[in-house]
Design an enzyme around this catalytic site. Structure first.
Site, PDB file in Angstrom:
ATOM      1  N   HIS A  73      -0.506  20.235 -46.237  1.00 54.38           N
ATOM      2  CA  HIS A  73       0.519  21.053 -45.587  1.00 54.38           C
ATOM      3  C   HIS A  73       0.246  22.500 -45.982  1.00 54.38           C
ATOM      4  CE1 HIS A  73       2.947  17.575 -44.557  1.00 54.38           C
ATOM      5  NE2 HIS A  73       2.937  17.181 -45.826  1.00 54.38           N
ATOM      6  N   TYR A 132      -2.802  20.354 -57.109  1.00 55.01           N
ATOM      7  CA  TYR A 132      -3.300  20.923 -55.854  1.00 55.01           C
ATOM      8  C   TYR A 132      -2.163  21.503 -55.011  1.00 55.01           C
ATOM      9  CZ  TYR A 132      -6.817  17.661 -57.527  1.00 55.01           C
ATOM     10  OH  TYR A 132      -7.701  16.960 -58.318  1.00 55.01           O
TER      11      TYR A 132
END
Length: 174
Positions: A60, A146
């Site tokens: 995303h 991440y």
């Protein structure tokens, strides 16, 4: 009816890109290749990355496009292409993909949403940062490596323990 993407110059967009095979963990297993592809494209075609999270099988991102620029499709096509080329060919490829010289790494399409207002922006930032918790990879957002969550913590915009009590945050994005 054919789907029409929002294409507004200088707008802010939320994106979801997904691997073709949701059982693969190519993105986190090859994070350096993904970062390299991302950096290479963003350097040539700048955008402001407001927030991002890389999951094993999808990502995303929230981008602010430059004024007079609406071509996020080019950027994503190049990122996907550079990343795919960095991997050995071991995935299943349909006849259609082979005929088009495509890899079978990514789903062909991706989700985009034009951000409407500050509340919508905040909801999507929250959604991005909470995603690893939602998918049960970690119990706290800070534990997922991440994610732009760490930049938000380092800048003082979010606390390290943000999201532990999900009742107090808005995570209503797509």
């Amino acid at each position: 009816m054919q789907y029409r993407r929002a294409l507004d110059s200088g707008a802010c967009y939320f994106f979801t890109l997904t691997l073709e095979n949701r059982n693969k963990e190519y993105l986190t297993q090859n994070i350096d290749s993904l970062r390299s592809a991302y950096s290479k494209v963003i350097k040539r075609y700048p955008v402001k990355t407001i927030a991002i999270v890389i999951m094993p099988d999808h990502l995303h991102a929230l981008w602010q496009l430059p004024v007079n620029d609406r071509d996020y499709a080019l950027r994503w096509r190049l990122i996907k292409s550079y990343f795919s080329r960095s991997l050995p060919i071991d995935e299943f490829r349909s006849t259609s993909r082979i005929a088009k010289s495509e890899r079978g790494i990514w789903q062909r399409r991706y989700w985009e949403h034009k951000i409407r207002d500050d509340n919508d922006l905040q909801n999507h930032i929250n959604y991005i940062h909470y995603n690893p918790v939602k998918h049960k990879y970690v119990t706290r957002a800070v534990d997922w490596r991440y994610s732009s969550f760490h930049k938000y913590v380092n800048s003082g915009a979010l606390a390290v323990d943000w999201g532990i009590d999900a009742v107090n945050i808005s995570i209503d994005a797509e």
